[in-house]
Design a protein around this motif. Structure first.
Motif, PDB file in Angstrom:
ATOM      1  N   MET A 171       0.849  -1.183   0.000  1.00  0.00           N
ATOM      2  CA  MET A 171       0.000   0.000   0.000  1.00  0.00           C
ATOM      3  C   MET A 171       0.886   1.235   0.000  1.00  0.00           C
ATOM      4  N   ILE A 172       0.780   2.040  -1.054  1.00  0.00           N
ATOM      5  CA  ILE A 172       1.535   3.290  -1.159  1.00  0.00           C
ATOM      6  C   ILE A 172       0.557   4.411  -0.875  1.00  0.00           C
ATOM      7  N   GLU A 173       0.651   4.982   0.323  1.00  0.00           N
ATOM      8  CA  GLU A 173      -0.371   5.902   0.835  1.00  0.00           C
ATOM      9  C   GLU A 173       0.269   6.818   1.871  1.00  0.00           C
ATOM     10  N   ASP A 174       0.078   8.135   1.727  1.00  0.00           N
ATOM     11  CA  ASP A 174       0.690   9.068   2.672  1.00  0.00           C
ATOM     12  C   ASP A 174      -0.125   9.266   3.944  1.00  0.00           C
ATOM     13  N   ASP A 175      -1.361   8.787   3.985  1.00  0.00           N
ATOM     14  CA  ASP A 175      -2.202   8.891   5.174  1.00  0.00           C
ATOM     15  C   ASP A 175      -1.918   7.685   6.070  1.00  0.00           C
ATOM     16  N   ALA A 176      -1.130   7.902   7.136  1.00  0.00           N
ATOM     17  CA  ALA A 176      -0.701   6.795   7.995  1.00  0.00           C
ATOM     18  C   ALA A 176      -1.874   6.136   8.715  1.00  0.00           C
ATOM     19  N   ARG A 177      -2.856   6.940   9.144  1.00  0.00           N
ATOM     20  CA  ARG A 177      -4.000   6.364   9.860  1.00  0.00           C
ATOM     21  C   ARG A 177      -4.829   5.466   8.945  1.00  0.00           C
ATOM     22  N   LEU A 178      -5.055   5.922   7.720  1.00  0.00           N
ATOM     23  CA  LEU A 178      -5.796   5.101   6.766  1.00  0.00           C
ATOM     24  C   LEU A 178      -5.033   3.818   6.467  1.00  0.00           C
ATOM     25  N   ALA A 179      -3.721   3.943   6.262  1.00  0.00           N
ATOM     26  CA  ALA A 179      -2.899   2.771   5.954  1.00  0.00           C
ATOM     27  C   ALA A 179      -2.955   1.752   7.091  1.00  0.00           C
ATOM     28  N   GLN A 180      -2.929   2.221   8.335  1.00  0.00           N
ATOM     29  CA  GLN A 180      -2.991   1.304   9.471  1.00  0.00           C
ATOM     30  C   GLN A 180      -4.340   0.620   9.550  1.00  0.00           C
ATOM     31  N   MET A 181      -5.413   1.381   9.291  1.00  0.00           N
ATOM     32  CA  MET A 181      -6.747   0.798   9.304  1.00  0.00           C
ATOM     33  C   MET A 181      -6.866  -0.291   8.246  1.00  0.00           C
ATOM     34  N   VAL A 182      -6.380  -0.009   7.037  1.00  0.00           N
ATOM     35  CA  VAL A 182      -6.441  -0.988   5.949  1.00  0.00           C
ATOM     36  C   VAL A 182      -5.579  -2.204   6.280  1.00  0.00           C
ATOM     37  N   THR A 183      -4.384  -1.964   6.828  1.00  0.00           N
ATOM     38  CA  THR A 183      -3.490  -3.064   7.184  1.00  0.00           C
ATOM     39  C   THR A 183      -4.149  -3.995   8.198  1.00  0.00           C
ATOM     40  N   ASP A 184      -4.765  -3.417   9.220  1.00  0.00           N
ATOM     41  CA  ASP A 184      -5.416  -4.223  10.250  1.00  0.00           C
ATOM     42  C   ASP A 184      -6.608  -4.994   9.677  1.00  0.00           C
ATOM     43  N   TYR A 185      -7.419  -4.316   8.866  1.00  0.00           N
ATOM     44  CA  TYR A 185      -8.618  -4.961   8.327  1.00  0.00           C
ATOM     45  C   TYR A 185      -8.254  -6.098   7.375  1.00  0.00           C
ATOM     46  N   LEU A 186      -7.340  -5.833   6.452  1.00  0.00           N
ATOM     47  CA  LEU A 186      -6.970  -6.862   5.484  1.00  0.00           C
ATOM     48  C   LEU A 186      -6.194  -7.997   6.143  1.00  0.00           C
ATOM     49  N   GLY A 187      -5.489  -7.674   7.212  1.00  0.00           N
ATOM     50  CA  GLY A 187      -4.767  -8.715   7.933  1.00  0.00           C
ATOM     51  C   GLY A 187      -5.688  -9.777   8.482  1.00  0.00           C
ATOM     52  N   GLN A 188      -6.917  -9.397   8.844  1.00  0.00           N
ATOM     53  CA  GLN A 188      -7.897 -10.347   9.351  1.00  0.00           C
ATOM     54  C   GLN A 188      -8.395 -11.293   8.257  1.00  0.00           C
ATOM     55  N   SER A 189      -8.147 -10.922   6.999  1.00  0.00           N
ATOM     56  CA  SER A 189      -8.604 -11.745   5.868  1.00  0.00           C
ATOM     57  C   SER A 189      -7.456 -12.459   5.164  1.00  0.00           C
ATOM     58  N   GLY A 190      -6.308 -12.535   5.818  1.00  0.00           N
ATOM     59  CA  GLY A 190      -5.210 -13.328   5.275  1.00  0.00           C
ATOM     60  C   GLY A 190      -4.252 -12.588   4.372  1.00  0.00           C
ATOM     61  N   PHE A 191      -4.229 -11.259   4.451  1.00  0.00           N
ATOM     62  CA  PHE A 191      -3.319 -10.470   3.636  1.00  0.00           C
ATOM     63  C   PHE A 191      -2.231  -9.853   4.508  1.00  0.00           C
ATOM     64  N   ALA A 192      -1.014  -9.830   3.995  1.00  0.00           N
ATOM     65  CA  ALA A 192       0.098  -9.167   4.662  1.00  0.00           C
ATOM     66  C   ALA A 192       0.381  -7.878   3.917  1.00  0.00           C
TER      67      ALA A 192
END
Length: 246
Positions: free
Chosen positions: A14-35
């Motif tokens: 994920m190439i994104e300058d919004d750190a909060r959005l990136a963390q939210m996406v990382t956490d959500y997708l992590g629950q579905s088997g994505f790193a």
């Protein structure tokens, strides 16, 4: 006692300058088997792409310094397999021209901000399913992996397209659009029918981005994209992939 091994997570960048959005996406997708690997800027994103070789890139359009359009342009110009990585573009801008430019540069899909995480997940899975990656679902079985129409050869397993022995450059989404039409050669298809064949039923077709992709496909496979012989426009209806080709 044999240790239980868990499946390898699907790598995303994920190439994104919004750190909060990136963390939210990382956490959500992590629950579905994505790193998810996060890069806060374009240059860092390109470096991470070379290092981790992800299955898909989530790319923000509006970033300081190098914007998402330039990042996408550089990815598609890479001299290795990374040039073919699917790109899902995010943007807060609602101008349809931004979407069109992104698609013309080689983005596979486009999702405006703000978005529901579930829709992002669905779009990621749809793109990966088209690629046959682990994060998607099983591919449809078929008798032969290679479709041939005159000098045009489409290898569905290798995901390559050649005209007279020369490789054609297509994004993963454009490749799947071409396959969807080639498998239905001779049938007139509406835009919605083509999009449904590629995406499945979970997502709706949006605008006329299909026309942008088909324009890019024609540039790659036609002798003269302004006078196409392989993918023909049926005015007021959609497109037809010609059965008889040279």
């Amino acid at each position: 006692m044999n240790a239980m091994t868990s499946p390898t997570p699907t790598r995303l960048l994920m190439i994104e300058d919004d750190a909060r959005l990136a963390q939210m996406v990382t956490d959500y997708l992590g629950q579905s088997g994505f790193a998810v690997t996060h890069a806060p800027a374009g240059e860092q994103g390109l470096e991470q792409l070379q290092m981790i070789q992800p299955e898909l890139v989530i790319l923000d359009l509006m970033m300081p310094g190098m914007d998402g359009l330039e990042v996408c342009r550089r990815i598609r110009a890479m001299p290795n397999e990374n040039a073919r990585v699917p790109v899902l573009m995010l943007t807060a801008k609602g101008d349809p021209m931004d979407r069109i430019i992104g698609l013309e540069l080689g983005a596979d899909d486009y999702l405006p901000k703000p978005f529901e995480p579930r829709e992002l997940l669905a779009r990621i899975r749809a793109v990966l399913r088209r690629r046959g990656e682990p994060g998607g679902s099983a591919a449809t079985t078929r008798s032969s992996p290679v479709l041939r129409f005159g000098s045009l050869e489409i290898d569905r397993d290798a995901r390559t397209v050649q005209v007279a022995g020369q490789l054609c450059e297509l994004t993963s989404y454009q490749f799947d659009l071409l396959v969807a039409m080639a498998e239905r050669a001779g049938r007139v298809l509406t835009r919605d029918q083509i999009m449904e064949a590629v995406r499945g039923r979970e997502l709706e077709a949006f605008d006329r981005s299909i026309d942008v992709h088909i324009g890019r496909i024609r540039t790659a496979i036609e002798v003269d994209s302004k006078d196409p012989k392989r993918i023909l426009t049926v005015r007021g209806v959609g497109y037809v992939f010609a059965k008889q080709q040279e």
